[in-house]
Design a protein around this motif. Structure first.
Motif, PDB file in Angstrom:
ATOM      1  N   GLU A 158      58.134  17.798  39.182  1.00 19.76           N
ATOM      2  CA  GLU A 158      58.152  19.079  38.475  1.00 19.76           C
ATOM      3  C   GLU A 158      59.572  19.624  38.382  1.00 19.76           C
ATOM      4  OE1 GLU A 158      53.681  20.757  39.393  1.00 19.76           O
ATOM      5  OE2 GLU A 158      55.329  21.301  40.711  1.00 19.76           O
TER       6      GLU A 158
ATOM      7  N   SER B 258      61.731  17.151  36.146  1.00 17.96           N
ATOM      8  CA  SER B 258      61.465  17.133  34.712  1.00 17.96           C
ATOM      9  C   SER B 258      61.902  18.428  34.040  1.00 17.96           C
ATOM     10  CB  SER B 258      59.983  16.890  34.454  1.00 17.96           C
ATOM     11  OG  SER B 258      59.240  17.942  35.018  1.00 17.96           O
TER      12      SER B 258
ATOM     13  N   PHE C 118      57.064  10.723  32.486  1.00 17.08           N
ATOM     14  CA  PHE C 118      55.829  10.859  31.709  1.00 17.08           C
ATOM     15  C   PHE C 118      54.792   9.810  32.116  1.00 17.08           C
ATOM     16  CE2 PHE C 118      57.391   7.333  29.348  1.00 17.08           C
ATOM     17  CZ  PHE C 118      56.320   6.829  28.634  1.00 17.08           C
TER      18      PHE C 118
ATOM     19  N   TYR D 277      52.343  10.625  35.150  1.00 18.24           N
ATOM     20  CA  TYR D 277      51.151  11.433  34.926  1.00 18.24           C
ATOM     21  C   TYR D 277      49.943  10.533  34.690  1.00 18.24           C
ATOM     22  CZ  TYR D 277      54.561  15.142  34.093  1.00 18.24           C
ATOM     23  OH  TYR D 277      55.579  16.028  34.215  1.00 18.24           O
ATOM     24  N   TYR D 278      50.144   9.538  33.807  1.00 14.25           N
ATOM     25  CA  TYR D 278      49.022   8.680  33.461  1.00 14.25           C
ATOM     26  C   TYR D 278      48.666   7.748  34.610  1.00 14.25           C
ATOM     27  CZ  TYR D 278      49.678  10.530  28.880  1.00 14.25           C
ATOM     28  OH  TYR D 278      49.769  11.394  27.834  1.00 14.25           O
TER      29      TYR D 278
ATOM     30  N   ARG E 166      49.151   8.194  37.747  1.00 19.13           N
ATOM     31  CA  ARG E 166      48.546   8.946  38.833  1.00 19.13           C
ATOM     32  C   ARG E 166      47.069   9.189  38.529  1.00 19.13           C
ATOM     33  NH1 ARG E 166      48.214  14.384  39.439  1.00 19.13           N
ATOM     34  NH2 ARG E 166      47.637  15.046  41.534  1.00 19.13           N
TER      35      ARG E 166
ATOM     36  N   TYR F  16      51.059   1.910  26.270  1.00 20.92           N
ATOM     37  CA  TYR F  16      52.210   2.789  26.166  1.00 20.92           C
ATOM     38  C   TYR F  16      53.515   2.045  25.992  1.00 20.92           C
ATOM     39  CZ  TYR F  16      50.494   7.402  26.418  1.00 20.92           C
ATOM     40  OH  TYR F  16      49.903   8.573  26.079  1.00 20.92           O
TER      41      TYR F  16
END
Lengths: 355, 634, 444
Positions: free
Chosen positions: A192, A195, A228, A231-232, A234, A275
């Motif tokens: 957090e 980023s 980025f 996020y996926y 995790r 991705y």
């Protein structure tokens, strides 16, 4: 042990066969790889330096000097009896040697990326013609030559960037999702915070201290871009971990490493693999945008963004808008097709068509 | 809802609009306060002015025609665009030293005296009707015109001048250049209601001009309410009552989008001969378009803006041609290059003479001979420009005997040889006896890259390796201020009467944070600058300027670039304007605001032509009134 | 659940502090900050806009060619921007837990002087007395001033200040003619007192600058988001159900093509084609609605029409690239789910196809999309600099980018604060969304 190796080979083999069967992706793959490999030897195809020169009995290979890193690329005009300052102009030589014993062979497309109006033959804003296939830019440089060299730079940039991002993003994201708890908590905070860095500003600041280079831009972008993916990853690990087969594996006392690499990772990788092409595309777009804004690679490095910048500020010079957009369009499309094929090939599940 | 309620609401709204009206108005008839004696500037002062030593400007038929054209009619709204929304609408103080603020200042506020459009002497009465200069040229007196009124109807007095000076000198306005300019004076003194005097600290010819025409006056009864930082705060986007021909109303400021000036019908001096035919547009509005190279031009073509200044030659020569633009072909849109005596400024490549390689004059010379601006002009700028050979290019201080550096490879090679660079290494770069290659970096902004790469290539051909480093403007500037550069792109505007010392004073050479980037040192120039500053005779000053110009050019801290002595305008054919179109020294858009008007006949003609798709006469592109005038008059 | 939310909210505090501190320090350390920018602006006067190209003076000032700034003036500017303090103090001031100095004025103590009377504007005076190396400020009545504080403002030690007269007469401080001091007011104003500061470039409170831009970004961003979701989710589902069909291949080709064109470049081309300057006059040339003067006189429906009319091109340019990502994600995710055992089981149980797909499969395949929503919202709020620039829209992205280029630190920090808060909340929301669609995820 041996069994496992054979097994994994056969899986890869199967995947490759599957990939080959998906025509769109496969041909795109062949095309991009071929073009990229060719582009590594661009100086032999698109160059103002001759491939072979025979001058007074001696042979020279000026164009090859650009492919071999440790050789000086400089060929003085005087070397070939040319009365001009600085480097030899091989196109002129070719003309003047029409009826002498000396000869030379030019590459297919005899222009390079840097020759501008200071070269007598070049004029700015020349529309596409048989000499300059895609015209010239605002300083009289050949657009096609610049487009091609930029292709090489763009692909290399995006590929290196994406691979690095994936390695970092997958490991950290996966670990967060799998271990959870304090580890997850810490890294979430870290991500957090990290980023929230205004990326562009970092680029601007760093480039005001050090000259931005290929490696530096990669470094800066990797620093921020891996996020980025986490996020996926995790979310995927979270989901997979709560599935029964993982619980089963845990209760059987399998090690974390084994569970992660053998069970969860193969399953979680699918959405992430999709991705990969998008990330490559993102990498190319990043470079284009940065160059467009003027914070990319230093001039006169050829780049699509720079050509597009010139094109969009001189909108009537359509070839400078059209060429980079088309080149980008074509490249990105191929990459996306490859990714699509890859995804299907890597998919361990066989989709059941309904009914 | 009954009619009654509507009336009620309307009247309430009306009352509110009055309350929120800009100021609290009073009405004072024209003329001086009867309580003030003639000696103190009151009624009857005009008669005794000469005997008291005061002077004023007497308009002649010859110079009155440079204050607008008598055919001018009032009306219409001029649509213009700006590339940024002003950070503030103040005249001075932090963030107010932009062109936009200057336009608001000259259109809304008034100084004591205005510069004469023909001679650039501060001698046209605005707020002051008369003035006097002491024999030692250090003390000035001004007599405020007793008719002068602020927009709220109150009198303009000598005290306003004092108050304005105090506010400008307040360091909390965070605008040090104000304190530099006005710190040249002692505190002004209001000797009476209409007489104000001031003493300059030094004897410099510039002082009178700074005080008389460089200081727009604000009303004391507003200025006294605030200190510097409150002024910054309170008048960020609102105005104190002003005295000039236009007013900026609060409701016309739409933040980040547009702003508009409205002509005042009650401008106190509207019938004065110098103002009668100027300030013709009822309103002038600016629409803001940021960082966008194409949009303003597209909007102009669509008719959303009335005129357009073309700064890039490519657009001018390639796009704005009859073949590509119907409107130009048919004469609906006029296309002019208007020449004037506006200084072209100085451009080119500036050297850091403190370090390798440009500490060697020979290398600077060689660079000058290799900088092929003629080729660039021909191949990139469509021959739209001329070569610059002087620091004071386009001004009366320009020395035409300066050595001229045009592309000459032999000379360049000769000077490289003198500097010890004769051999080339295996990469084709010149090296000296110690084996040091001739290699350096140039820091530039990305947008300028296209101007530098041809130079880079040319240098490369002759064995000089100039590497381009991209940088944003502020960082580049910072590096230059810390003398952390080798060569930079020099590009500054110039003054009609240039200020020289900031560039070339020797003591600045060893300090950071000033404009002597080059490290220029010369005892002779130091002495000349001293004389220049205190010499009142223009001809003498020109002589000094020319000598400095020669020395500078000979020392070669800058390889001069190209110059342009005109402005390129496109406009829809509905304007009337004086034959000279723009002022002699102003030479840009301000003249349009001041001098042009909407010609109803032309507007009707344009409309008919566009509706019927017929053509209008197309005139010459080049307007050379001022060059021709100079030929006749000099 | 409630506890979980509370815990997450508490966790936001260290994140917030960490992020702002990190950026704050970087900003303060960066060369070419606002101070240099201001100095440049003053010293440079004006440069020719077009560089060597003869140049229009569209930027810069009127003072011909700059001013020679005295050292003292530079110091004053430094003080104004607070750069005379160490970084940590500046951060605390920015937070609002350390005193901020405002309205600085200069004072000088000539040799032999111990008291100075200073005009503080509005006809007020402050009386500053030298007491050792300290300064005391009194008002007219002789009380110690609560409003003003004063301190010496020199690069010499306290001891030297105290013994100034002595040292000067003995010839040791010859080059210092007088003692320079500063008098100023103090206040606590920072992010914690709700003060984001004042923009250097717009000269307005940061909040004021942001408010209208927020609306713009939300309008554009949310419309774009809505449109792309409305298109992508059904499209993704349809593609998954008809995996490998002609429709699938064709629609893939189209969305990938759309993805392969950069939206902003496409927008630029659209604008030139349809803006009416050169070709067809279909859409307005930029802006998000008609100029204010026309806008305020429009009726409600005209306003709506006007807004849509202006927004079509930017939204096309905005969304064109996002279709592919979302559609493919949706499609893959659904395919993924469909191959899972419980779906097979559902089919085996004889549930209707519709029910299996819509109730079981789709719900679970939205997870990846749901987990990305926080990120997407954050991106939307951040706006798109390119699109805003091309269409002359004053949105968040353009403001942020411009602030960075202009070294407008209050805006940059304000932008960051808003962005961080939104991202934190969005992350929380996406985690909650994840839990809502997937009952197997539990929060501890």
């Amino acid at each position: 042990m041996t069994q496992q190796i054979i097994k994994s080979e056969s899986i890869n083999h199967k995947r490759w066969r599957k990939f080959k069967s998906l025509k769109r992706g496969y041909y795109s793959f062949i095309l991009i790889i071929t073009l990229y490999i060719l582009s590594l030897f661009l100086p032999l195809f698109i160059n103002s330096k001759a491939l072979v020169v025979q001058y007074e009995g001696d042979y020279y290979f000026p164009a090859f000097s650009e492919v071999i890193p440790w050789v000086s690329t400089y060929y003085d005009g005087n070397m070939f009896g040319q009365d001009i300052p600085g480097a030899a102009n091989f196109r002129q030589l070719q003309k003047s040697w029409d009826d002498s014993d000396n000869w030379l062979i030019m590459p297919i497309y005899p222009f390079n990326t840097f020759e501008d109006i200071t070269n007598n033959e070049n004029r700015m804003y020349e529309p596409p013609s048989t000499t300059h296939w895609l015209g010239t830019d605002n300083t009289g440089r050949d657009v096609l030559a610049r487009m091609c060299y930029a292709f090489n730079i763009s692909i290399s940039f995006a590929f290196v960037l994406t691979v690095l991002n994936f390695i970092i993003g997958i490991s950290i994201g996966g670990a967060m999702g799998y271990f959870g708890g304090k580890f997850d908590l810490f890294f979430q905070r870290f991500i957090e915070i990290w980023s929230s860095l205004p990326l562009l500003f970092v680029v601007i600041i760093i480039s005001s201290i050090i000259q931005p280079s290929f490696a530096l831009l990669i470094f800066i972008y990797t620093m921020v871009n891996w996020i980025f993916l986490t996020y996926y990853m995790r979310a995927e690990f979270y989901r997979e971990k709560s599935k029964d087969y993982v619980s089963a594996a845990i209760s059987m006392g399998q090690s974390d490493t084994k569970i992660i690499f053998k069970h969860i990772l193969p399953n979680s990788l699918i959405p992430v693999i999709t991705y990969f092409p998008f990330s490559m595309v993102g990498g190319i777009l990043v470079l284009v945008s940065l160059d467009f804004l003027g914070f990319g690679l230093p001039p006169p490095t050829p780049s699509w963004g720079q050509i597009l910048y010139v094109g969009l500020s001189n909108i009537t010079k359509w070839w400078m808008v059209f060429s980079p957009i088309m080149a980008q369009f074509f490249t990105l499309l191929c990459i996306v097709f490859i990714g699509e094929g890859l995804r299907e090939a890597f998919d361990p599940k066989i989709y059941s068509r309904l009914r | 809802m009954s009619k009654c309620t509507i009336y009620l609401i309307t009247s309430i709204l009306l009352i509110f609009s009055f309350l929120s009206a800009e100021f609290d108005y009073v009405t004072i008839p024209p003329g001086a306060d009867p309580a003030v004696s003639a000696e103190d500037g009151g009624n009857g002062f005009e008669k005794i002015a000469a005997s008291l030593g005061y002077q004023t400007h007497l308009f002649t038929d010859e110079d009155i025609k440079f204050f607008g054209d008598e055919k001018a009619v009032k009306g219409g709204r001029l649509h213009d665009f700006a590339s940024r929304f002003p950070a503030t609408m103040r005249l001075f103080g932090k963030e107010a030293n932009y062109l936009e603020n200057y336009w608001i200042e000259i259109l809304c506020y008034e100084p004591l005296l205005e510069l004469h459009p023909l001679t650039y002497e501060p001698n046209i009465p605005r707020l002051a009707s008369h003035w006097k200069i002491s024999d030692d040229k250090k003390k000035f007196w001004f007599r405020i015109n007793p008719d002068a009124r602020w927009a709220d109807g109150r009198r303009v007095t000598a005290d306003d001048v004092v108050a304005t000076w105090f506010l400008r000198m307040d360091e909390t306005i965070l605008d040090p250049s104000q304190q530099v300019s006005f710190g040249k004076f002692e505190e002004p003194l209001a000797e009476s209601m209409y007489i104000v005097s001031v003493v300059a600290k030094d004897t410099e010819w510039r002082n009178f001009q700074i005080f008389a025409s460089g200081m727009s006056i604000l009303p004391a009864y507003y200025v006294d309410q605030v200190d510097g930082s409150e002024y910054l705060e309170k008048y960020q986007f609102s105005m104190m009552p002003n005295s000039g021909p236009y007013i900026l109303k609060n409701k016309d400021i739409i933040n980040q989008e547009s702003y508009k000036l409205t002509r005042r019908d009650d401008f106190w001096a509207k019938d004065h001969i110098q103002n009668r035919y100027r300030f013709n547009f009822d309103a002038i509005s600016w629409f803001v378009i940021k960082d966008n190279a194409t949009l303003p031009f597209e909007k102009f073509k669509k008719g959303e803006f009335d005129y357009f200044e073309v700064s890039r030659s490519a657009r001018w020569v390639e796009d704005c041609v009859p073949e590509k633009m119907d409107a130009i072909d048919k004469g609906w849109m006029k296309k002019h290059r208007i020449f004037s005596d506006k200084p072209s400024g100085t451009s080119g490549y500036g050297f850091n003479m403190r370090k390798f390689p440009f500490n060697d004059k020979n290398i600077r010379y060689a660079f000058g001979y290799l900088y092929d601006r003629e080729e660039m002009n021909e191949k990139m700028y469509y021959n739209e420009y001329e070569m610059m050979h002087s620091w004071f290019s386009g001004t009366m201080y320009e020395n035409f005997d300066n050595p001229k550096f045009l592309f000459n490879a032999d000379s360049a090679i000769y000077y490289f040889k003198l500097a010890g660079f004769e051999k080339k290494n295996k990469d084709g770069i010149l090296i000296n006896k110690q084996g040091t290659p001739l290699r350096f970096n140039i820091n530039i902004q990305k947008t300028h890259a296209y101007m530098v790469t041809p130079v880079q290539n040319k240098l490369r051909q002759y064995g000089v390796d100039m590497q381009i480093v991209n940088m944003d403007g502020t960082t580049e500037w910072k590096n230059r201020q810390e003398r952390n550069f080798t060569i930079y792109m020099h590009n500054f505007t110039g003054g009609v009467h240039p200020s020289i010392e900031q560039w070339f004073r020797s003591d600045l050479a060893d300090m950071n944070d000033n404009n002597n980037f080059f490290g220029f040192k010369s005892d002779r120039v130091d002495n000349l600058i001293k004389v220049y500053n205190s010499e009142f005779d223009l001809d003498e000053r020109i002589k000094i300027g020319k000598e400095i110009d020669y020395i500078v050019c000979e020392t070669h801290p800058v390889a001069f670039g190209i110059k342009r002595l005109y402005r390129r305008f496109l406009y829809w054919d509905k304007f009337g304007y004086p034959e000279y179109m723009i002022d002699r020294f102003v030479g840009n858009r301000e003249s349009i605001f001041f001098l042009w008007w909407f010609d109803p006949e032309k507007e009707a003609r344009l409309e008919t032509a566009m509706n019927n798709d017929t053509s209008l006469p197309v005139g010459d592109v080049d307007i050379k009134f001022w060059p021709n005038w100079n030929k006749i008059n000099n | 659940m409630f506890n979980y939310v509370i815990r997450r909210l508490l966790l936001m505090i260290p994140t917030f502090l960490g992020a702002t501190l990190l950026v704050f320090v970087i900003l303060q350390m960066a060369p070419g900050g606002p101070l240099e920018k201001t100095i440049m602006q003053i010293q440079m006067g004006s440069t020719n806009g077009g560089g060597g190209e003869g140049g229009a003076t569209s930027s810069g000032s009127t003072s011909g060619a700059g001013t020679l700034l005295p050292k003292r003036a530079i110091k004053e500017l430094e003080r104004f921007y607070g750069f005379d303090k160490p970084v940590w103090q500046r951060y605390l001031i920015w937070l609002g837990v350390w005193e901020r100095e405002i309205k600085h004025r200069n004072l000088t103590f000539k040799s032999g002087e111990t008291e100075v009377k200073k005009n503080m504007g509005k006809r007020r005076y402050a009386y500053v007395k030298k007491n050792g190396a300290k300064l005391e400020v009194y008002d007219k009545e002789g009380n110690i001033s609560t409003l003003w504080t004063a301190r010496f403002d020199m690069d010499i030690s306290d001891a030297e200040i105290i013994n100034f007269e002595e040292l000067k007469s003995s010839g040791k401080l010859q080059d210092i003619p007088k003692l320079e001091a500063t008098i100023f007011e103090t206040e606590y104003s920072g992010i914690l007192t709700g003060n984001l500061g004042k923009s250097y470039t717009y000269q307005q409170p940061v909040i004021e600058v942001m408010k209208p831009r927020f609306k713009v970004s939300i309008l554009l961003g949310l419309t774009g988001l809505l449109i792309s979701y409305l298109v992508c989710i059904p499209l993704g589902i349809k593609k998954a159900l008809n995996h490998g069909s002609k429709f699938d291949l064709l629609s893939s080709a189209i969305i990938f093509m759309a993805y392969s064109i950069p939206g902003w470049a496409f927008g630029g081309v659209l604008l030139v084609l349809f803006g009416g300057g050169s070709f067809w006059d279909v859409f307005p040339l930029g802006g998000l609605h008609s100029p204010q003067e026309i806008w305020v006189n429009l009726s409600f429906f005209e306003k709506i029409f006007d807004q849509i009319h202006h927004a079509i091109l930017p939204i096309i340019a905005w969304t064109i690239g996002s279709f592919a990502v979302l559609t493919v994600l949706m499609k893959n995710s659904l395919l993924d789910t469909m191959s899972q055992d419980y779906i097979r089981t559902a089919f085996a149980k004889g549930l209707s196809e519709k029910r299996v797909i819509w109730v079981h499969a789709v719900r679970n395949s939205v997870i990846p999309i749901a987990s990305g929503i926080g990120h997407i919202i954050a991106t939307i709020i951040a706006g798109s600099y390119f699109i805003e620039m091309i269409f002359n829209i004053n949105g968040f992205g353009k403001m942020g980018f411009q602030a960075i280029l202009d070294r407008d630190y209050p805006i940059t920090m304000g932008f960051l604060v808003i962005a961080v808060i939104i991202r934190l909340i969005a992350n929380l929301l996406s985690d909650l969304a994840l839990a809502a669609v997937d009952p197997r995820i539990r929060f501890k």
